[in-house]
Design an enzyme around this catalytic site. Structure first.
Site: not given
Length: 195
Positions: A9, A13
């Site tokens: 995750y 980003k």
């Protein structure tokens, strides 16, 4: 090597940020990067593991308040009405393009102390229960022990200074949840089934 979803995750980003910066650099795209640090506000649910709504909801319902790990991991929580004007100001400021800005609260708190504060502010009878990461996420989960923003770049460019206290954040989230619970129709009693 096992892939850990916690870090995939974060990596995704980072890739998004790299693309935004590359498009600004190569094509002049008016893009600025904003990194949000635990933004909280009314009508937010705990659906995606958001700790403040989860703990507030548990405290209001009188069920155990679950804190993952040992509770010493710390965060800074920011309020949506502090953050949104800063996002708009950054988006509209030409000197922001190609830059990255942290936007987060200024009051660091451990998750265990957050739970204790919520319990105290809401006069909840809920007990605080520590849940091992393995029970919540499976084996191999890794957590970031401390997540504290450096807001200095946003403060310098657009005057960002979070002003909503942690207590006010908790009370605002609780008021929103209480209002939603009052407007929800009571659950229908379960029908008995014949064996």
């Amino acid at each position: 090597m096992k892939v850990k979803s916690r870090w995939t995750y974060a990596a995704a980003k980072g890739i998004d940020e790299a693309f935004a910066h590359a498009y600004w650099q190569e094509f002049g795209l008016e893009a600025a990067i904003v990194r949000l640090f635990n933004t909280v506000g009314p009508r937010q649910t705990g659906r995606y593991g958001m700790v403040v709504p989860n703990l507030v909801g548990q405290a209001l319902r009188g069920v155990p308040m679950t804190v993952f790990g040992d509770g010493t991991q710390s965060r800074c929580f920011s309020y949506v009405s502090d953050v949104v004007p800063a996002i708009i100001a950054i988006a509209e400021h030409p000197d922001a393009y190609g830059q990255a800005f942290n936007l987060g609260g200024s009051q660091e708190v451990s998750i265990l102390n957050l739970a204790k504060r919520i319990k105290q502010l809401l006069a909840s009878e809920s007990e605080i229960v520590l849940v091992p990461y393995e029970a919540a996420y499976g084996t191999g989960f890794e957590d970031m022990r401390r997540r504290v923003p450096d807001n200095s770049r946003a403060a310098s460019l657009v005057g960002f200074k979070p002003s909503t206290t942690l207590d006010d954040i908790i009370l605002n989230v609780a008021a929103s949840m209480e209002s939603a619970m009052a407007q929800s129709p009571p659950a229908e009693p379960a029908m008995a089934t014949e064996a």
